[in-house]
Design an enzyme around this catalytic site. Sequence first.
Site, PDB file in Angstrom:
ATOM      1  N   HIS A  89       0.866  -1.198   0.000  1.00 47.87           N
ATOM      2  CA  HIS A  89       0.000   0.000   0.000  1.00 47.87           C
ATOM      3  C   HIS A  89       0.893   1.236   0.000  1.00 47.87           C
ATOM      4  O   HIS A  89       1.311   1.719   1.057  1.00 47.87           O
ATOM      5  CB  HIS A  89      -0.928  -0.035   1.227  1.00 47.87           C
ATOM      6  N   HIS A 143       1.498   4.864  -2.408  1.00 44.27           N
ATOM      7  CA  HIS A 143       1.175   5.752  -3.531  1.00 44.27           C
ATOM      8  C   HIS A 143       2.481   6.391  -3.993  1.00 44.27           C
ATOM      9  O   HIS A 143       3.109   7.129  -3.219  1.00 44.27           O
ATOM     10  CB  HIS A 143       0.187   6.832  -3.100  1.00 44.27           C
ATOM     11  N   HIS A 147      -9.376   1.097  -1.511  1.00 43.98           N
ATOM     12  CA  HIS A 147      -9.352   1.734  -0.200  1.00 43.98           C
ATOM     13  C   HIS A 147     -10.789   1.686   0.342  1.00 43.98           C
ATOM     14  O   HIS A 147     -11.729   2.072  -0.368  1.00 43.98           O
ATOM     15  CB  HIS A 147      -8.958   3.204  -0.302  1.00 43.98           C
ATOM     16  N   GLU A 190     -11.191   3.500   5.761  1.00 44.91           N
ATOM     17  CA  GLU A 190     -10.157   4.386   6.322  1.00 44.91           C
ATOM     18  C   GLU A 190     -10.919   5.460   7.099  1.00 44.91           C
ATOM     19  O   GLU A 190     -10.871   5.504   8.324  1.00 44.91           O
ATOM     20  CB  GLU A 190      -9.307   4.994   5.199  1.00 44.91           C
ATOM     21  N   ASP A 200       1.901   3.996   2.839  1.00 47.52           N
ATOM     22  CA  ASP A 200       0.880   4.853   2.230  1.00 47.52           C
ATOM     23  C   ASP A 200       1.517   6.012   1.443  1.00 47.52           C
ATOM     24  O   ASP A 200       1.695   5.904   0.226  1.00 47.52           O
ATOM     25  CB  ASP A 200      -0.088   5.361   3.309  1.00 47.52           C
ATOM     26  N   ASP A 201       1.840   7.102   2.140  1.00 50.35           N
ATOM     27  CA  ASP A 201       2.450   8.289   1.505  1.00 50.35           C
ATOM     28  C   ASP A 201       3.624   8.733   2.383  1.00 50.35           C
ATOM     29  O   ASP A 201       3.532   9.725   3.117  1.00 50.35           O
ATOM     30  CB  ASP A 201       1.409   9.415   1.409  1.00 50.35           C
TER      31      ASP A 201
HETATM   32  N1  ADE Z   1      -4.310   8.921  -1.896  1.00 55.85           N
HETATM   33  C1  ADE Z   1      -3.079   8.947  -1.377  1.00 55.85           C
HETATM   34  N2  ADE Z   1      -3.101   8.525  -0.113  1.00 55.85           N
HETATM   35  C2  ADE Z   1      -4.381   8.205   0.187  1.00 55.85           C
HETATM   36  C3  ADE Z   1      -5.041   7.699   1.323  1.00 55.85           C
HETATM   37  N3  ADE Z   1      -4.411   7.424   2.469  1.00 55.85           N
HETATM   38  N4  ADE Z   1      -6.378   7.524   1.264  1.00 55.85           N
HETATM   39  C4  ADE Z   1      -7.037   7.813   0.151  1.00 55.85           C
HETATM   40  N5  ADE Z   1      -6.460   8.278  -0.947  1.00 55.85           N
HETATM   41  C5  ADE Z   1      -5.135   8.468  -0.945  1.00 55.85           C
HETATM   42 ZN    ZN Z   2      -3.578   4.847   0.444  1.00 54.71          ZN
END
Ligand code: ADE
Ligand code: ZN
Length: 345
Positions: A21, A23, A201, A204, A282-283
Amino acid sequence: MNGQPTVSKDFIWTLPKAELHLHLEGTLEPEMMMALAKRNHVPISYPDVDAIRKAYVFTDLQSFLDVYYAGCSVLVTERDFYELTAAYLERAVSQGVCHVEVFFDPQSHTARGIPFETVITGIHRALIDYETSRGVTSRLILSFLRHLSEAEAIATLKTAQPFLEWIAAVGLDSSEAGNPPSKFARVYDQARNEGLLTVAHAGEEGPPEYIWEALDILHASRIDHGVRCLEDERLVDRLVTESIPLTVCPLSNAKLHVFSSLAESNLPALLQKGLRVTINSDDPAYFGGYVADNLLAVAQACSLSCEQIVGLVRNSFLSSFLSETEKARHLADIERIAQNTPECF
Ligand code: ADE
Ligand code: ZN
């Protein structure tokens, strides 16, 4: 082991890991953002790298997404997408990651006039180069932006047609609340008919119903995040019975206030229920850590045992799109390292 915080940084870094997971656009570190803004003559609203880092204070998912999409504006050329992907892979390898399944958000680039081909060619070239030079294997997941229409997602899938051999799966990201998985039923049908796998997703910020929809309507083989499943006992039973993986992102959840802190994360409860949990970043450029950083942070905050850490990295391969043979090879490596770490067992 009884949940004592005995897990060392070394042990976490040494264990082979898969990241499921991630991005790619969320790996854009402030230094690279500044450099690309200069190189591409793209104006950004920050004077320097420190100002960028200081701006990374979020109240919820949307407050993050606004900053994340603004950051994407510096990505213009094939070389930019190559360098972005290569920089991520370099960091992942340095943290013991040997397999990655990464999202890209083509619509956040095509909407600015960047051709789909430019984006995917740069990413694919880096993935191939790193498999050759560093042995890190990969799968690419095309993610639809759920705040946009299904018609736009269908158009994106059509644009992707010439490149489908480089794409393993489709995903669904962006603003969750008010954008249920059912909105994308047809485009997911089309993607599956093209032979693509599906993930989404869900859970969340959105309710457990979105996880049901991701499973029943989109036929998702993994749920990204999914942490709100605990609100629905019947859903938990289904996820456990079918061994549906949840790609959990602890630092992300803390930064976006899904939980008030890392220590308040429901990860121990998810594990206690027997869910197939994996840990991911994630990011990472926005949330302060890559995958091993996430594992260490959550091990410390939630006092995870060595067995739990080993279980999480085992799950990362079990939940991947690798072949059974490749999974078995990585699992054997994990067992070997775990056996050779007596202080943990
Ligand atoms: N795009 C990038 N990170 C995300 C996240 N945590 N949830 C939804 N969209 C995303
Ligand atoms: Zn994500």
